[in-house]
Design a protein around this motif. Sequence first.
Motif, PDB file in Angstrom:
ATOM      1  N   LEU A   1       0.824  -1.108  -0.053  1.00  0.00           N
ATOM      2  CA  LEU A   1       0.017   0.029   0.093  1.00  0.00           C
ATOM      3  C   LEU A   1       0.770   1.338   0.060  1.00  0.00           C
ATOM      4  CD1 LEU A   1      -2.497  -1.074   2.490  1.00  0.00           C
ATOM      5  CD2 LEU A   1      -2.889  -1.281   0.112  1.00  0.00           C
ATOM      6  N   GLY A   2       2.093   1.045   0.117  1.00  0.00           N
ATOM      7  CA  GLY A   2       2.950   2.292   0.200  1.00  0.00           C
ATOM      8  C   GLY A   2       2.810   3.085   1.334  1.00  0.00           C
ATOM      9  N   ARG A   3       2.627   2.405   2.268  1.00  0.00           N
ATOM     10  CA  ARG A   3       2.789   3.015   3.666  1.00  0.00           C
ATOM     11  C   ARG A   3       3.683   2.840   4.500  1.00  0.00           C
ATOM     12  NH1 ARG A   3      -3.698   1.862   5.120  1.00  0.00           N
ATOM     13  NH2 ARG A   3      -2.622   0.035   5.970  1.00  0.00           N
ATOM     14  N   PRO A   4       4.146   3.476   5.419  1.00  0.00           N
ATOM     15  CA  PRO A   4       5.439   3.145   6.260  1.00  0.00           C
ATOM     16  C   PRO A   4       5.100   2.354   7.398  1.00  0.00           C
ATOM     17  CG  PRO A   4       4.702   5.730   6.665  1.00  0.00           C
ATOM     18  CD  PRO A   4       3.728   4.949   5.354  1.00  0.00           C
ATOM     19  N   THR A   5       6.099   1.940   7.984  1.00  0.00           N
ATOM     20  CA  THR A   5       5.800   1.132   9.310  1.00  0.00           C
ATOM     21  C   THR A   5       7.169   1.173  10.145  1.00  0.00           C
ATOM     22  OG1 THR A   5       5.245  -0.896  10.171  1.00  0.00           O
ATOM     23  CG2 THR A   5       7.064  -1.059   8.277  1.00  0.00           C
ATOM     24  N   THR A   6       7.033   0.964  11.085  1.00  0.00           N
ATOM     25  CA  THR A   6       8.194   0.770  12.191  1.00  0.00           C
ATOM     26  C   THR A   6       8.524  -0.517  12.779  1.00  0.00           C
ATOM     27  OG1 THR A   6       6.411   1.224  14.111  1.00  0.00           O
ATOM     28  CG2 THR A   6       7.160   2.920  12.997  1.00  0.00           C
ATOM     29  N   PHE A   7       9.463  -0.551  13.297  1.00  0.00           N
ATOM     30  CA  PHE A   7      10.191  -1.794  14.050  1.00  0.00           C
ATOM     31  C   PHE A   7       9.013  -2.417  15.011  1.00  0.00           C
ATOM     32  CE2 PHE A   7      12.119  -4.492  17.270  1.00  0.00           C
ATOM     33  CZ  PHE A   7      13.023  -5.161  16.270  1.00  0.00           C
ATOM     34  N   SER A   8       8.965  -1.457  15.856  1.00  0.00           N
ATOM     35  CA  SER A   8       7.562  -1.941  17.007  1.00  0.00           C
ATOM     36  C   SER A   8       6.348  -2.190  16.422  1.00  0.00           C
ATOM     37  CB  SER A   8       7.540  -0.890  18.056  1.00  0.00           C
ATOM     38  OG  SER A   8       7.018   0.389  17.384  1.00  0.00           O
ATOM     39  N   ALA A   9       5.887  -1.602  15.487  1.00  0.00           N
ATOM     40  CA  ALA A   9       4.599  -2.208  14.784  1.00  0.00           C
ATOM     41  C   ALA A   9       4.749  -3.439  14.204  1.00  0.00           C
ATOM     42  CB  ALA A   9       3.988  -0.867  13.781  1.00  0.00           C
ATOM     43  N   VAL A  10       5.758  -3.658  13.410  1.00  0.00           N
ATOM     44  CA  VAL A  10       5.835  -5.069  12.803  1.00  0.00           C
ATOM     45  C   VAL A  10       6.303  -6.110  13.801  1.00  0.00           C
ATOM     46  CG1 VAL A  10       7.197  -6.367  11.364  1.00  0.00           C
ATOM     47  CG2 VAL A  10       6.942  -3.810  10.609  1.00  0.00           C
ATOM     48  N   TRP A  11       6.928  -5.833  15.089  1.00  0.00           N
ATOM     49  CA  TRP A  11       7.008  -6.685  15.952  1.00  0.00           C
ATOM     50  C   TRP A  11       5.576  -6.890  16.609  1.00  0.00           C
ATOM     51  CZ3 TRP A  11      11.482  -9.623  17.403  1.00  0.00           C
ATOM     52  CH2 TRP A  11      11.431 -10.128  18.575  1.00  0.00           C
ATOM     53  N   ARG A  12       5.045  -6.101  16.811  1.00  0.00           N
ATOM     54  CA  ARG A  12       3.843  -6.635  17.681  1.00  0.00           C
ATOM     55  C   ARG A  12       2.809  -7.343  16.695  1.00  0.00           C
ATOM     56  NH1 ARG A  12       4.187  -1.004  19.155  1.00  0.00           N
ATOM     57  NH2 ARG A  12       2.380  -0.439  17.481  1.00  0.00           N
ATOM     58  N   ARG A  13       2.863  -7.024  15.551  1.00  0.00           N
ATOM     59  CA  ARG A  13       1.997  -7.553  14.581  1.00  0.00           C
ATOM     60  C   ARG A  13       2.569  -9.092  14.483  1.00  0.00           C
ATOM     61  NH1 ARG A  13      -2.438  -9.297  12.690  1.00  0.00           N
ATOM     62  NH2 ARG A  13      -2.792  -9.672  10.506  1.00  0.00           N
ATOM     63  N   ALA A  14       3.754  -9.125  14.403  1.00  0.00           N
ATOM     64  CA  ALA A  14       4.325 -10.827  14.104  1.00  0.00           C
ATOM     65  C   ALA A  14       4.061 -11.475  15.319  1.00  0.00           C
ATOM     66  CB  ALA A  14       5.794 -10.439  14.098  1.00  0.00           C
ATOM     67  N   TRP A  15       4.323 -11.022  16.584  1.00  0.00           N
ATOM     68  CA  TRP A  15       4.471 -11.714  17.751  1.00  0.00           C
ATOM     69  C   TRP A  15       2.960 -12.128  17.911  1.00  0.00           C
ATOM     70  CZ3 TRP A  15       8.054 -14.035  20.433  1.00  0.00           C
ATOM     71  CH2 TRP A  15       7.759 -14.479  21.741  1.00  0.00           C
ATOM     72  N   ALA A  16       1.806 -11.510  17.718  1.00  0.00           N
ATOM     73  CA  ALA A  16       0.894 -11.659  17.796  1.00  0.00           C
ATOM     74  C   ALA A  16       0.199 -12.865  16.927  1.00  0.00           C
ATOM     75  CB  ALA A  16      -0.260 -10.573  17.585  1.00  0.00           C
ATOM     76  N   ARG A  17       0.989 -13.113  15.817  1.00  0.00           N
ATOM     77  CA  ARG A  17       0.539 -14.193  14.903  1.00  0.00           C
ATOM     78  C   ARG A  17       1.334 -15.448  14.997  1.00  0.00           C
ATOM     79  NH1 ARG A  17      -3.874 -14.655  14.876  1.00  0.00           N
ATOM     80  NH2 ARG A  17      -3.787 -15.789  12.829  1.00  0.00           N
ATOM     81  N   VAL A  18       2.435 -15.421  15.913  1.00  0.00           N
ATOM     82  CA  VAL A  18       3.417 -16.610  16.290  1.00  0.00           C
ATOM     83  C   VAL A  18       2.867 -17.910  16.544  1.00  0.00           C
ATOM     84  CG1 VAL A  18       5.509 -17.276  17.566  1.00  0.00           C
ATOM     85  CG2 VAL A  18       5.553 -15.042  16.497  1.00  0.00           C
ATOM     86  N   PRO A  19       1.910 -17.983  17.389  1.00  0.00           N
ATOM     87  CA  PRO A  19       1.409 -19.255  17.728  1.00  0.00           C
ATOM     88  C   PRO A  19       0.570 -19.799  16.324  1.00  0.00           C
ATOM     89  CG  PRO A  19       0.841 -17.966  19.504  1.00  0.00           C
ATOM     90  CD  PRO A  19       1.297 -16.941  18.425  1.00  0.00           C
ATOM     91  N   ALA A  20      -0.156 -18.919  15.761  1.00  0.00           N
ATOM     92  CA  ALA A  20      -0.877 -19.413  14.502  1.00  0.00           C
ATOM     93  C   ALA A  20       0.272 -19.815  13.463  1.00  0.00           C
ATOM     94  CB  ALA A  20      -1.822 -18.467  13.922  1.00  0.00           C
ATOM     95  N   VAL A  21       1.109 -19.192  13.218  1.00  0.00           N
ATOM     96  CA  VAL A  21       2.172 -19.273  12.186  1.00  0.00           C
ATOM     97  C   VAL A  21       3.119 -20.895  12.654  1.00  0.00           C
ATOM     98  CG1 VAL A  21       4.425 -18.602  11.283  1.00  0.00           C
ATOM     99  CG2 VAL A  21       2.776 -17.043  11.656  1.00  0.00           C
ATOM    100  N   ILE A  22       3.209 -20.875  14.050  1.00  0.00           N
ATOM    101  CA  ILE A  22       4.067 -22.334  14.225  1.00  0.00           C
ATOM    102  C   ILE A  22       3.055 -23.220  14.072  1.00  0.00           C
ATOM    103  CG2 ILE A  22       4.696 -23.524  16.195  1.00  0.00           C
ATOM    104  CD1 ILE A  22       5.623 -20.843  17.606  1.00  0.00           C
ATOM    105  N   GLY A  23       1.647 -23.175  14.288  1.00  0.00           N
ATOM    106  CA  GLY A  23       0.648 -24.243  13.959  1.00  0.00           C
ATOM    107  C   GLY A  23       0.579 -24.826  12.427  1.00  0.00           C
ATOM    108  N   THR A  24       0.649 -23.482  11.735  1.00  0.00           N
ATOM    109  CA  THR A  24       0.473 -23.615  10.378  1.00  0.00           C
ATOM    110  C   THR A  24       1.509 -24.294   9.483  1.00  0.00           C
ATOM    111  OG1 THR A  24      -0.755 -21.648  10.196  1.00  0.00           O
ATOM    112  CG2 THR A  24       0.196 -22.319   8.225  1.00  0.00           C
ATOM    113  N   VAL A  25       2.901 -23.988  10.036  1.00  0.00           N
ATOM    114  CA  VAL A  25       4.031 -24.490   9.501  1.00  0.00           C
ATOM    115  C   VAL A  25       3.989 -26.010  10.051  1.00  0.00           C
ATOM    116  CG1 VAL A  25       6.731 -24.346   9.591  1.00  0.00           C
ATOM    117  CG2 VAL A  25       5.376 -22.177   9.348  1.00  0.00           C
TER     118      VAL A  25
END
Length: 387
Positions: free
Chosen positions: A167-191
């Motif tokens: 979308l051409g929008r900026p992001t930050t390290f903290s925003a990506v980290w929060r977003r990624a950490w929240a999805r880690v359990p589901a990603v582990i299950g999927t992988v």
Amino acid sequence: MAQDAGWGGGPYGGAPYGGAPYGGAPYGGAPYGGPPGGPPGWGGWGGGWMPPKPGVIPLGPLRLGDIFNGAFSTVGRHGKQLFGIGAAVYGGALAVVVAAVAIGYSATSGHLDRMFSLGSDEDPRTDDWVPVVIALCSIALVCLIAAVLSTALMYAAVPAVLQEAVLGRPTTFSAVWRRAWARVPAVIGTVFLTWAIAMIPLLLAWAGIIALMIGTIAMDGGASIALVVIGIVGAMATAPLAVWLWVKFSLAPSAVVFENQGPIAAMRRSSALVRGDWWRIFGISLLAGAIAGVASYLIQLPFSFIGMFSGMLGSANLGDDPNPASIIVAMSGYLVVMMIGQLVSQLIVATFPPLVTGLLYVDRRIRTENLGPVLAEAAAVPPQYTG
């Protein structure tokens, strides 16, 4: 501050903007009151309309060049977030493993010294080799947990960055980290589920090979030849099935992050998106993996030469009968250099192929669900008229 919205109600999933799924009438209806399929040119590139490009890709069906240019552009624009998270994740995992090895060695150093001092005709005592085996198993378990957690974090972080890059929008390290950490359990299950399903045919093939080896040792003549033929045919039959399953579910981690899906739902989503385009996804994914592998090898080469030189300097100071501690100290320079090289190369391997996979996911949704106009509205960029 970069937007850190939940994407379950945004353009990648759910029912955005209060309408039906994907921004208009469900799946191929008339988004925003226009004709089915959107404005001319969105679905078929005709009518003088060209898809806009607010971010790293044009918001229309993607060609091979679009996908790889988008992946490289994402690395260029969001390298700090991607490599910053990668360095934190793999650096932390490496520190945990090193600490586990140091603790394991300190707990078993006496046992190791006695075992290394044994002659060729002497057997180690039970109270020496049992603690060493327990320590090695504990270190292996720590390595496995660190590898799974770090891999899952990168599988979640890359799509989180890609969401904003498209979308051409900026992001930050903290925003990506929060977003990624929240999805880690589901990603582990999927992988885990994906690899478990894909590994079943390979495990069956390995079981056949082991049976073949046992049979070859125990039998001779025609029976051995028959087992060889069966093993070869079994491996040839099961390996393609494993690859087919791997590609079939390859878009599942992206669906987990982009759409807030659970493991089972993400795998079903991947299967539906891959349907009808398996060979293209397989070829592009294979090419992305090859590019990352070559880049990783080239990065590790100078570290290998530096490490070998450091190792030779350290080993020159060893005596005729060095103990394990002195060997580790002498080779510490080599080990440190090689670990740094492995860390840097791992950042490439863990970043580039998932970026390509994420763009394949976006491309399939643009092609099959008319996602382009929804993304354009989310990016606040209208289609561009060229005629």
